[in-house]
Design a protein around this motif. Sequence first.
Motif, PDB file in Angstrom:
ATOM      1  N   ARG A  62      -5.667 -13.033  -6.293  1.00 17.62           N
ATOM      2  CA  ARG A  62      -6.326 -11.881  -5.692  1.00 17.62           C
ATOM      3  C   ARG A  62      -7.097 -12.292  -4.438  1.00 17.62           C
ATOM      4  O   ARG A  62      -7.393 -13.468  -4.224  1.00 17.62           O
ATOM      5  N   SER A  63      -7.442 -11.298  -3.632  1.00 20.08           N
ATOM      6  CA  SER A  63      -8.204 -11.548  -2.412  1.00 20.08           C
ATOM      7  C   SER A  63      -9.659 -11.137  -2.599  1.00 20.08           C
ATOM      8  O   SER A  63      -9.939 -10.104  -3.208  1.00 20.08           O
ATOM      9  N   PRO A  64     -10.598 -11.934  -2.051  1.00 24.06           N
ATOM     10  CA  PRO A  64     -12.014 -11.555  -2.118  1.00 24.06           C
ATOM     11  C   PRO A  64     -12.297 -10.216  -1.430  1.00 24.06           C
ATOM     12  O   PRO A  64     -13.256  -9.534  -1.768  1.00 24.06           O
ATOM     13  N   VAL A 113       0.841  -1.199   0.000  1.00 27.07           N
ATOM     14  CA  VAL A 113       0.000   0.000   0.000  1.00 27.07           C
ATOM     15  C   VAL A 113       0.878   1.252   0.000  1.00 27.07           C
ATOM     16  O   VAL A 113       2.046   1.213   0.392  1.00 27.07           O
ATOM     17  N   ALA A 114       0.261   2.358  -0.429  1.00 28.75           N
ATOM     18  CA  ALA A 114       0.987   3.635  -0.481  1.00 28.75           C
ATOM     19  C   ALA A 114       0.150   4.734   0.156  1.00 28.75           C
ATOM     20  O   ALA A 114      -1.079   4.745   0.054  1.00 28.75           O
ATOM     21  N   ASN A 115       0.815   5.636   0.823  1.00 29.24           N
ATOM     22  CA  ASN A 115       0.178   6.860   1.270  1.00 29.24           C
ATOM     23  C   ASN A 115      -0.087   7.713   0.022  1.00 29.24           C
ATOM     24  O   ASN A 115       0.770   7.785  -0.868  1.00 29.24           O
ATOM     25  N   PRO A 116      -1.256   8.360  -0.082  1.00 33.76           N
ATOM     26  CA  PRO A 116      -1.549   9.174  -1.272  1.00 33.76           C
ATOM     27  C   PRO A 116      -0.466  10.203  -1.583  1.00 33.76           C
ATOM     28  O   PRO A 116      -0.293  10.597  -2.748  1.00 33.76           O
ATOM     29  N   GLN A 117       0.279  10.614  -0.547  1.00 33.12           N
ATOM     30  CA  GLN A 117       1.331  11.611  -0.765  1.00 33.12           C
ATOM     31  C   GLN A 117       2.470  11.077  -1.641  1.00 33.12           C
ATOM     32  O   GLN A 117       3.246  11.851  -2.198  1.00 33.12           O
ATOM     33  N   LEU A 118       2.571   9.738  -1.766  1.00 30.77           N
ATOM     34  CA  LEU A 118       3.662   9.157  -2.546  1.00 30.77           C
ATOM     35  C   LEU A 118       3.574   9.566  -4.009  1.00 30.77           C
ATOM     36  O   LEU A 118       4.599   9.757  -4.674  1.00 30.77           O
ATOM     37  N   GLY A 119       2.345   9.678  -4.509  1.00 33.93           N
ATOM     38  CA  GLY A 119       2.186  10.073  -5.905  1.00 33.93           C
ATOM     39  C   GLY A 119       2.112   8.907  -6.862  1.00 33.93           C
ATOM     40  O   GLY A 119       2.155   9.110  -8.090  1.00 33.93           O
ATOM     41  N   ALA A 120       1.999   7.678  -6.355  1.00 35.99           N
ATOM     42  CA  ALA A 120       1.857   6.506  -7.214  1.00 35.99           C
ATOM     43  C   ALA A 120       0.578   5.779  -6.835  1.00 35.99           C
ATOM     44  O   ALA A 120       0.294   5.568  -5.659  1.00 35.99           O
ATOM     45  N   THR A 121      -0.204   5.400  -7.840  1.00 36.89           N
ATOM     46  CA  THR A 121      -1.467   4.705  -7.585  1.00 36.89           C
ATOM     47  C   THR A 121      -1.487   3.297  -8.152  1.00 36.89           C
ATOM     48  O   THR A 121      -2.463   2.572  -7.991  1.00 36.89           O
ATOM     49  N   THR A 122      -0.393   2.905  -8.819  1.00 35.76           N
ATOM     50  CA  THR A 122      -0.260   1.554  -9.360  1.00 35.76           C
ATOM     51  C   THR A 122       1.159   1.067  -9.110  1.00 35.76           C
ATOM     52  O   THR A 122       2.075   1.862  -8.816  1.00 35.76           O
ATOM     53  N   LEU A 123       1.361  -0.230  -9.255  1.00 28.78           N
ATOM     54  CA  LEU A 123       2.706  -0.771  -9.087  1.00 28.78           C
ATOM     55  C   LEU A 123       3.631  -0.244 -10.180  1.00 28.78           C
ATOM     56  O   LEU A 123       4.794   0.067  -9.926  1.00 28.78           O
ATOM     57  N   LYS A 124       3.103  -0.112 -11.398  1.00 26.75           N
ATOM     58  CA  LYS A 124       3.895   0.453 -12.488  1.00 26.75           C
ATOM     59  C   LYS A 124       4.335   1.873 -12.167  1.00 26.75           C
ATOM     60  O   LYS A 124       5.484   2.260 -12.409  1.00 26.75           O
ATOM     61  N   VAL A 169      -7.963  -5.434  -6.889  1.00 19.66           N
ATOM     62  CA  VAL A 169      -6.528  -5.159  -6.762  1.00 19.66           C
ATOM     63  C   VAL A 169      -5.741  -6.343  -7.310  1.00 19.66           C
ATOM     64  O   VAL A 169      -5.812  -7.453  -6.781  1.00 19.66           O
ATOM     65  N   PRO A 170      -4.979  -6.148  -8.383  1.00 17.80           N
ATOM     66  CA  PRO A 170      -4.225  -7.253  -8.988  1.00 17.80           C
ATOM     67  C   PRO A 170      -2.981  -7.617  -8.191  1.00 17.80           C
ATOM     68  O   PRO A 170      -2.498  -6.841  -7.361  1.00 17.80           O
ATOM     69  N   THR A 171      -2.474  -8.805  -8.451  1.00 21.50           N
ATOM     70  CA  THR A 171      -1.226  -9.229  -7.839  1.00 21.50           C
ATOM     71  C   THR A 171      -0.054  -8.552  -8.549  1.00 21.50           C
ATOM     72  O   THR A 171      -0.206  -7.985  -9.630  1.00 21.50           O
ATOM     73  N   ALA A 172       1.108  -8.634  -7.924  1.00 22.99           N
ATOM     74  CA  ALA A 172       2.308  -8.065  -8.551  1.00 22.99           C
ATOM     75  C   ALA A 172       2.610  -8.781  -9.860  1.00 22.99           C
ATOM     76  O   ALA A 172       2.983  -8.153 -10.863  1.00 22.99           O
ATOM     77  N   THR A 173       2.421 -10.103  -9.879  1.00 22.75           N
ATOM     78  CA  THR A 173       2.688 -10.883 -11.088  1.00 22.75           C
ATOM     79  C   THR A 173       1.780 -10.452 -12.223  1.00 22.75           C
ATOM     80  O   THR A 173       2.217 -10.330 -13.378  1.00 22.75           O
ATOM     81  N   LEU A 204      -1.504  -1.022  -4.044  1.00 22.44           N
ATOM     82  CA  LEU A 204      -0.791  -1.080  -5.319  1.00 22.44           C
ATOM     83  C   LEU A 204      -0.735  -2.497  -5.878  1.00 22.44           C
ATOM     84  O   LEU A 204      -0.756  -2.681  -7.094  1.00 22.44           O
ATOM     85  N   ALA A 205      -0.639  -3.482  -4.990  1.00 24.36           N
ATOM     86  CA  ALA A 205      -0.546  -4.867  -5.471  1.00 24.36           C
ATOM     87  C   ALA A 205      -0.698  -5.839  -4.316  1.00 24.36           C
ATOM     88  O   ALA A 205      -0.323  -5.537  -3.174  1.00 24.36           O
ATOM     89  N   LEU A 206      -1.240  -7.011  -4.624  1.00 28.46           N
ATOM     90  CA  LEU A 206      -1.231  -8.128  -3.686  1.00 28.46           C
ATOM     91  C   LEU A 206       0.065  -8.894  -3.908  1.00 28.46           C
ATOM     92  O   LEU A 206       0.424  -9.182  -5.060  1.00 28.46           O
TER      93      LEU A 206
END
Length: 327
Positions: free
Chosen positions: A232-234, A134-145, A239-243, A225-227
């Motif tokens: 994935r989790s129910p 997970v990321a704090n919104p301040q990080l500026g990233a909303t996806t793993l990419k 939220v997709p996995t890193a893979t 950002l990723a599992l």
Amino acid sequence: MTHPTRRITLGLLGTLLAMALPLAAAQTFPSKTVTLVVPFPPGGGPDLAARVLAEKLAPKLGQPVVVDNRPGAGALLGASAVARSAADGHTLLFTPNTVVISPHVLAPGAGGGVDVHKDLVPVIAPATTPMVLVANPQLGATTLKGLVELARKSPGVPYGSPGNGSPMHFAGEMLKRSAQVDLMHVPYRGVGPSITAALSGEVKLLFTGLGGAVPHIKAGKLIPLALTEKARSPLLPDVPTATEQGVAGVEVNAWYGVLAPAGTPAPVIARLNKEFNDALKLPDVRERLAGAGLDVLGGTPQVLADFMKADNERYGKLAKELNIKAD
């Protein structure tokens, strides 16, 4: 000289006494308060699960069941305290698999030099828990990419974990290797403190168990950002996995285990295993644990023994491959 017949009689008496002692222990167990030692601070998944089960175990055992938080040394301080306690079933360790992993990362002798494979014996594995980045919104990233791109532009992005040698610590190092980015590990003393740090912005990136993160994700205070799982989790189906996002090899497992001091009589272990399993079957227990992001497991002590063996081998190998050390 001692008469041969007398020697045989004495030997037989000794054998019978040795057989009778565990049975007597089981018949009188429990005779006082049962303590579940959680080797992390209050507020995290292990603490929550321990308290849910303690509440249900007390009437089943006919004695109070209390939770004692003893954080430190990657769960080894709590493990050491339990290992030194009387082997009578009244003091148990309720721990995540960090207790098996951290010895591969911490200095020899950390936590009092406890050997979790020799000084403790398995009782049950109550639950498993998915892992999430997970990321704090301040990080500026909303996806793993987006995180990977950010880390490549600004090397050394700090990421938090519940502690050195935790599965989350390993997940961070796996991400560094798989995505070829530079991240800086910041260990905390448990899930609760690490989530507090992520919420405040003290650290803007965090690997953690899903349970403690879900309420903050739903409130928009943390961005998933990723599992770091195979599937994935129910709880967070979108939220997709890193893979799935093109970063393979970032998979860690997390389970909770209950262990007793080595030498605890087998009938006592069997009684504890039964009562834990019965509690895990209760609908409200399953609902509360599921709501906290935990998957109910249970089963025989051998299930936990197999988990411990597999993780000891897997994470021991990974610690060497990734050169993971305490920060």
